[in-house]
Design an enzyme around this catalytic site. Structure first.
Site, PDB file in Angstrom:
ATOM      1  N   SER A 108       0.845  -1.194   0.000  1.00  0.00           N
ATOM      2  CA  SER A 108       0.000   0.000   0.000  1.00  0.00           C
ATOM      3  C   SER A 108       0.882   1.247   0.000  1.00  0.00           C
ATOM      4  O   SER A 108       2.017   1.219   0.493  1.00  0.00           O
ATOM      5  CB  SER A 108      -0.855  -0.015   1.254  1.00  0.00           C
ATOM      6  OG  SER A 108      -1.324   1.285   1.526  1.00  0.00           O
ATOM      7  N   SER A 109       0.315   2.346  -0.514  1.00  0.00           N
ATOM      8  CA  SER A 109       1.102   3.590  -0.574  1.00  0.00           C
ATOM      9  C   SER A 109       1.386   4.158   0.821  1.00  0.00           C
ATOM     10  O   SER A 109       2.214   5.055   0.958  1.00  0.00           O
ATOM     11  CB  SER A 109       0.368   4.624  -1.423  1.00  0.00           C
ATOM     12  OG  SER A 109      -0.913   4.873  -0.899  1.00  0.00           O
ATOM     13  N   CYS A 110       0.708   3.629   1.865  1.00  0.00           N
ATOM     14  CA  CYS A 110       0.965   4.171   3.205  1.00  0.00           C
ATOM     15  C   CYS A 110       2.285   3.678   3.794  1.00  0.00           C
ATOM     16  O   CYS A 110       2.645   4.053   4.896  1.00  0.00           O
ATOM     17  CB  CYS A 110      -0.185   3.871   4.153  1.00  0.00           C
ATOM     18  SG  CYS A 110      -0.282   2.152   4.599  1.00  0.00           S
ATOM     19  N   TYR A 137       0.060  -0.989  10.250  1.00  0.00           N
ATOM     20  CA  TYR A 137      -0.158  -1.613   8.941  1.00  0.00           C
ATOM     21  C   TYR A 137       1.045  -1.379   8.032  1.00  0.00           C
ATOM     22  O   TYR A 137       1.534  -2.300   7.360  1.00  0.00           O
ATOM     23  CB  TYR A 137      -1.420  -0.997   8.316  1.00  0.00           C
ATOM     24  CG  TYR A 137      -1.787  -1.526   6.958  1.00  0.00           C
ATOM     25  CD1 TYR A 137      -2.328  -2.798   6.813  1.00  0.00           C
ATOM     26  CD2 TYR A 137      -1.613  -0.745   5.821  1.00  0.00           C
ATOM     27  CE1 TYR A 137      -2.682  -3.276   5.553  1.00  0.00           C
ATOM     28  CE2 TYR A 137      -1.964  -1.210   4.570  1.00  0.00           C
ATOM     29  CZ  TYR A 137      -2.498  -2.475   4.438  1.00  0.00           C
ATOM     30  OH  TYR A 137      -2.850  -2.942   3.197  1.00  0.00           O
ATOM     31  N   LYS A 141       3.598  -4.027   6.192  1.00  0.00           N
ATOM     32  CA  LYS A 141       3.731  -4.074   4.732  1.00  0.00           C
ATOM     33  C   LYS A 141       5.181  -3.829   4.292  1.00  0.00           C
ATOM     34  O   LYS A 141       5.626  -4.368   3.286  1.00  0.00           O
ATOM     35  CB  LYS A 141       2.781  -3.052   4.085  1.00  0.00           C
ATOM     36  CG  LYS A 141       1.325  -3.487   4.179  1.00  0.00           C
ATOM     37  CD  LYS A 141       1.108  -4.722   3.327  1.00  0.00           C
ATOM     38  CE  LYS A 141      -0.217  -5.381   3.512  1.00  0.00           C
ATOM     39  NZ  LYS A 141      -0.372  -6.629   2.749  1.00  0.00           N
ATOM     40  N   HIS A 180     -12.849   2.311   3.978  1.00  0.00           N
ATOM     41  CA  HIS A 180     -12.120   3.472   3.481  1.00  0.00           C
ATOM     42  C   HIS A 180     -13.115   4.558   3.085  1.00  0.00           C
ATOM     43  O   HIS A 180     -14.320   4.313   2.995  1.00  0.00           O
ATOM     44  CB  HIS A 180     -11.271   3.072   2.272  1.00  0.00           C
ATOM     45  CG  HIS A 180     -10.102   2.217   2.639  1.00  0.00           C
ATOM     46  ND1 HIS A 180     -10.120   0.858   2.493  1.00  0.00           N
ATOM     47  CD2 HIS A 180      -8.894   2.521   3.166  1.00  0.00           C
ATOM     48  CE1 HIS A 180      -8.966   0.365   2.918  1.00  0.00           C
ATOM     49  NE2 HIS A 180      -8.203   1.345   3.327  1.00  0.00           N
TER      50      HIS A 180
HETATM   51  O1  GFB Z   1      -9.752   6.142   3.173  1.00  0.00           O
HETATM   52  P1  GFB Z   1      -9.374   6.492   4.548  1.00  0.00           P
HETATM   53  O2  GFB Z   1     -10.149   5.860   5.647  1.00  0.00           O
HETATM   54  O3  GFB Z   1      -7.864   6.164   4.837  1.00  0.00           O
HETATM   55  O4  GFB Z   1      -9.528   8.098   4.741  1.00  0.00           O
HETATM   56  P2  GFB Z   1      -6.414   6.790   4.502  1.00  0.00           P
HETATM   57  C1  GFB Z   1      -9.071   9.014   3.790  1.00  0.00           C
HETATM   58  C2  GFB Z   1      -9.485  10.434   4.185  1.00  0.00           C
HETATM   59  O5  GFB Z   1     -10.898  10.556   4.026  1.00  0.00           O
HETATM   60  C3  GFB Z   1      -9.159  10.852   5.616  1.00  0.00           C
HETATM   61  C4  GFB Z   1     -11.455  11.193   5.174  1.00  0.00           C
HETATM   62  O6  GFB Z   1      -8.738  12.198   5.616  1.00  0.00           O
HETATM   63  C5  GFB Z   1     -10.534  10.740   6.304  1.00  0.00           C
HETATM   64  O7  GFB Z   1     -10.657  11.581   7.436  1.00  0.00           O
HETATM   65  N1  GFB Z   1     -12.870  10.826   5.322  1.00  0.00           N
HETATM   66  C6  GFB Z   1     -13.931  11.677   5.204  1.00  0.00           C
HETATM   67  C7  GFB Z   1     -13.371   9.610   5.629  1.00  0.00           C
HETATM   68  N2  GFB Z   1     -15.080  11.045   5.444  1.00  0.00           N
HETATM   69  C8  GFB Z   1     -14.765   9.744   5.706  1.00  0.00           C
HETATM   70  C9  GFB Z   1     -15.561   8.611   6.034  1.00  0.00           C
HETATM   71  O8  GFB Z   1     -16.780   8.646   6.140  1.00  0.00           O
HETATM   72  N3  GFB Z   1     -14.870   7.423   6.194  1.00  0.00           N
HETATM   73  C10 GFB Z   1     -13.516   7.342   6.076  1.00  0.00           C
HETATM   74  N4  GFB Z   1     -12.907   6.148   6.239  1.00  0.00           N
HETATM   75  N5  GFB Z   1     -12.741   8.423   5.814  1.00  0.00           N
HETATM   76  C11 GFB Z   1      -5.756   4.325   4.866  1.00  0.00           C
HETATM   77  C12 GFB Z   1      -4.743   3.688   5.752  1.00  0.00           C
HETATM   78  O9  GFB Z   1      -5.508   5.669   5.045  1.00  0.00           O
HETATM   79  O10 GFB Z   1      -5.599   4.042   3.502  1.00  0.00           O
HETATM   80  C13 GFB Z   1      -4.389   2.324   5.353  1.00  0.00           C
HETATM   81  O11 GFB Z   1      -5.207   3.793   7.079  1.00  0.00           O
HETATM   82  C14 GFB Z   1      -4.197   2.148   3.873  1.00  0.00           C
HETATM   83  O12 GFB Z   1      -3.253   1.921   6.039  1.00  0.00           O
HETATM   84  C15 GFB Z   1      -5.330   2.740   3.109  1.00  0.00           C
HETATM   85  O13 GFB Z   1      -2.990   2.733   3.459  1.00  0.00           O
HETATM   86  C16 GFB Z   1      -5.153   2.658   1.615  1.00  0.00           C
HETATM   87  O14 GFB Z   1      -6.210   7.010   3.041  1.00  0.00           O
HETATM   88  O15 GFB Z   1      -6.145   7.985   5.366  1.00  0.00           O
END
Ligand code: GFB
Length: 347
Positions: A108-110, A137, A141, A180
């Site tokens: 993953s890009s993280c 995570y 990875k 996500h």
């Molecule tokens: O996709 P996401 O949960 O993960 O959140 P990451 C991306 C952004 O969307 C963050 C915002 O800034 C969240 O605060 N966001 C806004 C929301 N509304 C929502 C919502 O309703 N749900 C969620 N989930 N987010 C993950 C990593 O990071 O990405 C993993 O934790 C992995 O390790 C994955 O790399 C691909 O992009 O921040």
């Protein structure tokens, strides 16, 4: 990869694995091996060894992982580091021991530093601190990439690693606690539209079809229940500021890249890992307005500042993969439409 080769896809029920299996089958690969996590728990070393000894796969695509959005990553920290390290260690060791010709490890890009220069190149790995919300995570990875690299160096194996950006598409996780951002917003905007239209039976059907998370009591009346998720008749809550940028790759494009790499390139040409993305990112705010239009939600959008933003930007530099001859095909709009259509088709 020969069309009659035995190919094991680990994690075939997930977003990535299910797309990889569909693509392999469409491309005429006749011997795709899959196991559910009930049939084979990849965290159990002996079980993994017995499986490899019995099945003798020639190729492996490692898409099995404990994954989730920003909240799940920062809540289930022990599970995210343990499950992902042990799955990778067991599969890589057995692949080496039982003579797998080639393995593709997906990350993953993280894995890259929180403040890596943008767009992020493969060589930025381990050049700075990680984003705290997904450090467990990311560490797991990174360990998987290093396992592949050092098995290649010591044992002469051919284990390659692909680092996809944020993925989305059919078969994603739509649980609002663990998902996500993209699937979460598709579902939230859909539920918010139904609430404005007072379609309570449809809301109930949706909530009963897929878990929403947060231990919510489904017997509450729909409006009250949705309010707890940040959805009212007037507005819908986005987590965080909406300012972070994210790059989104449609999962069928990733599956295409996986088969492309498995068919054509080896560790010697690829190196430690290769980025897989679109090369373009959008602000979360912009993503929200795109989804809003596709779903046809007419209420307002508010921001929940108590939720984390995560990393400010993580755009991948995809020039290495481009120079090998691959680039993504599906636009974000098209991918979003497909994802929403798939979501609706299940209701
Ligand atoms: O996709 P996401 O949960 O993960 O959140 P990451 C991306 C952004 O969307 C963050 C915002 O800034 C969240 O605060 N966001 C806004 C929301 N509304 C929502 C919502 O309703 N749900 C969620 N989930 N987010 C993950 C990593 O990071 O990405 C993993 O934790 C992995 O390790 C994955 O790399 C691909 O992009 O921040």
């Amino acid at each position: 990869m020969e069309k009659n080769a035995k190919i094991y896809v680990a994690g075939h029920r997930g977003l990535v694995g299910s797309s990889v299996v569909r693509k392999l089958q469409n491309d005429g690969y006749a011997k795709v091996i899959t196991k559910t996590s009930k049939e084979l728990d990849l965290r159990r070393q002996t079980d993994v060894e017995v499986f490899f000894e019995r099945e003798r796969p020639e190729y492996v695509i490692l898409a099995a992982a404990k994954v989730g959005g920003i909240l799940a990553n920062s809540t289930y920290t022990a599970e995210f580091i343990y499950d992902n390290i042990i799955i990778a260690a067991n599969v890589v060791q057995s692949a080496y021991r039982y003579g797998v010709k080639k393995l593709l490890n997906l990350g993953s890009s993280c894995i890259y530093p929180k403040f890596a220069p943008q767009p992020i190149k493969e060589e930025h790995l381990l050049t700075g601190v990680l984003e705290p919300t997904n450090e467990p995570y990311a560490v797991a990875k990174i360990a998987a990439i290093k396992l592949c690299r050092y098995y290649n160096e010591q044992y002469g194996t051919n284990f390659i690693s692909g680092m996809p950006t944020n993925l989305y598409g059919p078969h994603d996780n739509f649980n609002l606690e663990t998902a996500h951002v993209l699937p979460s917003l598709v579902r939230k905007f859909h539920l918010a539209k139904l609430l404005i239209q007072k379609k309570y039976d449809e809301i109930k059907k949706d909530l009963n079809m897929t878990a929403v998370g947060f231990n919510l009591n489904l017997n509450l009346d729909p409006a009250h229940l949705l309010e707890k998720l940040g959805i009212t008749t007037e507005y819908l809550m986005l987590w965080g500021s909406g300012e972070p940028y994210r790059e989104f790759l449609y999962v069928d494009d990733l599956a295409d890249a996986c088969i492309f790499l498995m068919e054509r390139y080896n560790y010697k040409e690829i190196g430690e890992c290769v980025n897989v993305g679109t090369g373009e990112d959008v602000k979360i705010k912009e993503l929200a307005s795109l989804i809003q239009k596709i779903v046809k939600y007419e209420g307002a959008i508010k921001h929940d500042a108590s939720k984390p933003d995560g990393t400010p930007k993580k755009l991948l530099d995809v020039s290495r993969l481009k120079s090998l001859g691959w680039q993504s095909k599906t636009s974000l709009k098209e991918g979003l439409r497909n994802t929403y259509d798939w979501y609706l088709s299940r209701l």
